[in-house]
Design a protein around this motif. Structure first.
Motif, PDB file in Angstrom:
ATOM      1  N   ILE A   7      19.757  32.623  28.129  1.00  0.00           N
ATOM      2  CA  ILE A   7      20.373  31.503  28.843  1.00  0.00           C
ATOM      3  C   ILE A   7      21.891  31.535  28.683  1.00  0.00           C
ATOM      4  N   SER A   8      22.349  31.757  27.456  1.00  0.00           N
ATOM      5  CA  SER A   8      23.791  31.792  27.202  1.00  0.00           C
ATOM      6  C   SER A   8      24.457  32.950  27.928  1.00  0.00           C
ATOM      7  N   SER A   9      23.796  34.106  27.956  1.00  0.00           N
ATOM      8  CA  SER A   9      24.375  35.259  28.654  1.00  0.00           C
ATOM      9  C   SER A   9      24.479  34.985  30.151  1.00  0.00           C
ATOM     10  N   CYS A  10      23.494  34.289  30.701  1.00  0.00           N
ATOM     11  CA  CYS A  10      23.541  33.945  32.126  1.00  0.00           C
ATOM     12  C   CYS A  10      24.678  32.976  32.421  1.00  0.00           C
ATOM     13  N   ASP A  11      24.950  32.072  31.488  1.00  0.00           N
ATOM     14  CA  ASP A  11      26.084  31.159  31.656  1.00  0.00           C
ATOM     15  C   ASP A  11      27.396  31.938  31.744  1.00  0.00           C
ATOM     16  N   VAL A  12      27.531  32.956  30.897  1.00  0.00           N
ATOM     17  CA  VAL A  12      28.742  33.775  30.908  1.00  0.00           C
ATOM     18  C   VAL A  12      28.850  34.540  32.229  1.00  0.00           C
ATOM     19  N   VAL A  13      27.750  35.143  32.652  1.00  0.00           N
ATOM     20  CA  VAL A  13      27.741  35.898  33.906  1.00  0.00           C
ATOM     21  C   VAL A  13      28.085  34.990  35.085  1.00  0.00           C
ATOM     22  N   LEU A  14      27.534  33.788  35.079  1.00  0.00           N
ATOM     23  CA  LEU A  14      27.822  32.841  36.156  1.00  0.00           C
ATOM     24  C   LEU A  14      29.311  32.525  36.213  1.00  0.00           C
ATOM     25  N   ASN A  15      29.916  32.339  35.061  1.00  0.00           N
ATOM     26  CA  ASN A  15      31.347  32.059  35.017  1.00  0.00           C
ATOM     27  C   ASN A  15      32.148  33.229  35.597  1.00  0.00           C
ATOM     28  N   CYS A  16      31.710  34.452  35.299  1.00  0.00           N
ATOM     29  CA  CYS A  16      32.371  35.638  35.857  1.00  0.00           C
ATOM     30  C   CYS A  16      32.227  35.679  37.375  1.00  0.00           C
ATOM     31  N   LEU A  17      31.050  35.350  37.866  1.00  0.00           N
ATOM     32  CA  LEU A  17      30.815  35.361  39.313  1.00  0.00           C
ATOM     33  C   LEU A  17      31.675  34.323  40.025  1.00  0.00           C
ATOM     34  N   LEU A  18      31.786  33.147  39.431  1.00  0.00           N
ATOM     35  CA  LEU A  18      32.605  32.095  40.037  1.00  0.00           C
ATOM     36  C   LEU A  18      34.076  32.495  40.041  1.00  0.00           C
ATOM     37  N   LYS A  19      34.498  33.154  38.974  1.00  0.00           N
ATOM     38  CA  LYS A  19      35.874  33.652  38.914  1.00  0.00           C
ATOM     39  C   LYS A  19      36.103  34.691  40.010  1.00  0.00           C
ATOM     40  N   LEU A  20      35.151  35.588  40.172  1.00  0.00           N
ATOM     41  CA  LEU A  20      35.276  36.648  41.171  1.00  0.00           C
ATOM     42  C   LEU A  20      35.260  36.085  42.589  1.00  0.00           C
ATOM     43  N   SER A  21      34.467  35.052  42.806  1.00  0.00           N
ATOM     44  CA  SER A  21      34.331  34.484  44.152  1.00  0.00           C
ATOM     45  C   SER A  21      35.619  33.834  44.642  1.00  0.00           C
ATOM     46  N   LYS A  22      36.517  33.514  43.721  1.00  0.00           N
ATOM     47  CA  LYS A  22      37.789  32.890  44.090  1.00  0.00           C
ATOM     48  C   LYS A  22      38.872  33.925  44.384  1.00  0.00           C
ATOM     49  N   THR A  23      38.500  35.198  44.306  1.00  0.00           N
ATOM     50  CA  THR A  23      39.458  36.285  44.510  1.00  0.00           C
ATOM     51  C   THR A  23      39.236  36.922  45.875  1.00  0.00           C
ATOM     52  N   SER A  24      40.292  37.083  46.634  1.00  0.00           N
ATOM     53  CA  SER A  24      40.193  37.646  47.979  1.00  0.00           C
ATOM     54  C   SER A  24      40.092  39.168  47.937  1.00  0.00           C
ATOM     55  N   VAL A  25      39.271  39.718  48.817  1.00  0.00           N
ATOM     56  CA  VAL A  25      39.166  41.177  48.914  1.00  0.00           C
ATOM     57  C   VAL A  25      40.454  41.783  49.452  1.00  0.00           C
ATOM     58  N   ASP A  26      41.275  40.969  50.077  1.00  0.00           N
ATOM     59  CA  ASP A  26      42.518  41.469  50.657  1.00  0.00           C
ATOM     60  C   ASP A  26      43.619  41.651  49.616  1.00  0.00           C
ATOM     61  N   ASP A  27      43.481  40.979  48.478  1.00  0.00           N
ATOM     62  CA  ASP A  27      44.474  41.116  47.408  1.00  0.00           C
ATOM     63  C   ASP A  27      43.885  42.016  46.332  1.00  0.00           C
ATOM     64  N   MET A  28      43.999  43.306  46.539  1.00  0.00           N
ATOM     65  CA  MET A  28      43.310  44.260  45.679  1.00  0.00           C
ATOM     66  C   MET A  28      43.916  44.349  44.285  1.00  0.00           C
ATOM     67  N   ASP A  29      45.181  44.029  44.157  1.00  0.00           N
ATOM     68  CA  ASP A  29      45.804  44.043  42.830  1.00  0.00           C
ATOM     69  C   ASP A  29      45.234  42.923  41.960  1.00  0.00           C
ATOM     70  N   VAL A  30      45.118  41.735  42.538  1.00  0.00           N
ATOM     71  CA  VAL A  30      44.548  40.605  41.801  1.00  0.00           C
ATOM     72  C   VAL A  30      43.068  40.849  41.525  1.00  0.00           C
ATOM     73  N   LEU A  31      42.362  41.369  42.517  1.00  0.00           N
ATOM     74  CA  LEU A  31      40.939  41.660  42.342  1.00  0.00           C
ATOM     75  C   LEU A  31      40.728  42.660  41.215  1.00  0.00           C
ATOM     76  N   MET A  32      41.573  43.674  41.158  1.00  0.00           N
ATOM     77  CA  MET A  32      41.466  44.666  40.097  1.00  0.00           C
ATOM     78  C   MET A  32      41.677  44.021  38.733  1.00  0.00           C
ATOM     79  N   LYS A  33      42.629  43.115  38.641  1.00  0.00           N
ATOM     80  CA  LYS A  33      42.914  42.440  37.377  1.00  0.00           C
ATOM     81  C   LYS A  33      41.725  41.586  36.936  1.00  0.00           C
ATOM     82  N   VAL A  34      41.109  40.893  37.892  1.00  0.00           N
ATOM     83  CA  VAL A  34      39.938  40.066  37.571  1.00  0.00           C
ATOM     84  C   VAL A  34      38.784  40.938  37.088  1.00  0.00           C
TER      85      VAL A  34
END
Length: 227
Positions: A60-87
């Motif tokens: 359960i705890s690992s899924c919480d961490v993964v979910l947080n990563c997914l939400l972080k990634l979802s806020k990053t645009s595919v058009d800004d590849m430098d920021v996406l790479m950093k995330v």
């Protein structure tokens, strides 16, 4: 819906198969559905209490961490590849840490044999602390309560409902034409690693638990019939 009973056929791309499987698993948890052409999983199967599942708190705890990563990634645009790479660079060591923590508890999960790099981002710090916390959680099979079963299914559903961002990015960068951005290959490599985590770790322990729950469900049904 195909004639086989499942909603879609598996993709040929190995990196996309985990997302296909997670869509099938999500359906079994929400309405009930086919996991294979002949195997129907009712929703109630997932909500059984008093089943013995290994390291449920760590999962359960690992899924919480993964979910947080997914939400972080979802806020990053595919058009800004430098920021996406950093995330993605921040997410990679978190996922490696989770996999290694779970590998110490679940014999069927393989470790990465790699050391995640440190990051100063809040996401990395939060993920690292929780990852270390997983190591302190029990590894024995424990009989879970109905409340824990509900919590487990709820967090899995949140992951399944947000994981499409990784699949979308894999498809996007896989379809790009040359010349590529300087970060293109590194982004694709990290997206593939994220996909591998879902296939080799998360889906693996979910399917393993599904087998245990299915066995209990069938035994309970058989007991009711013979009474």
């Amino acid at each position: 819906m195909t004639n086989s009973g499942i909603s879609e056929f598996p993709p040929n791309d190995v990196h996309l198969k985990p997302f296909w499987l997670m869509r099938l698993l999500e359906r079994t948890m929400t309405t009930g559905g086919y996991l294979t052409p002949k195997l129907y999983i009712p929703r109630n199967l997932w909500l059984q209490g008093h089943a013995k599942l290994a390291s449920i708190d760590a999962k359960i705890s690992s899924c919480d961490v993964v979910l947080n990563c997914l939400l972080k990634l979802s806020k990053t645009s595919v058009d800004d590849m430098d920021v996406l790479m950093k995330v993605l660079e921040g997410i990679e060591p978190i996922i490696e840490g989770l996999q290694n923590s779970l590998a110490r508890k679940l014999s069927y999960v393989e470790s990465t044999n790699g050391k995640g790099r440190q990051s100063t981002s809040s996401l990395m710090n939060w993920g690292s602390k929780l990852s270390r916390g997983l190591d302190k959680m029990g590894i024995n099979n424990a009989t879970i309560r109905s409340e824990e079963a509900n919590e487990y299914v709820d967090v899995l559903l949140k992951v399944f409902q947000n994981v499409d961002v990784v699949e979308k990015y894999i498809r996007h960068f896989g379809s790009m034409k040359a010349p590529y951005h300087a970060n293109h290959s590194r982004i694709v490599t990290r997206l593939f690693k994220f996909a591998d985590y879902f296939g080799n770790v998360l889906c693996r322990f979910v399917v393993k638990d599904l087998g245990i729950l299915a066995d209990k469900y069938v035994k309970k049904g058989s007991h009711w019939i013979t009474e």
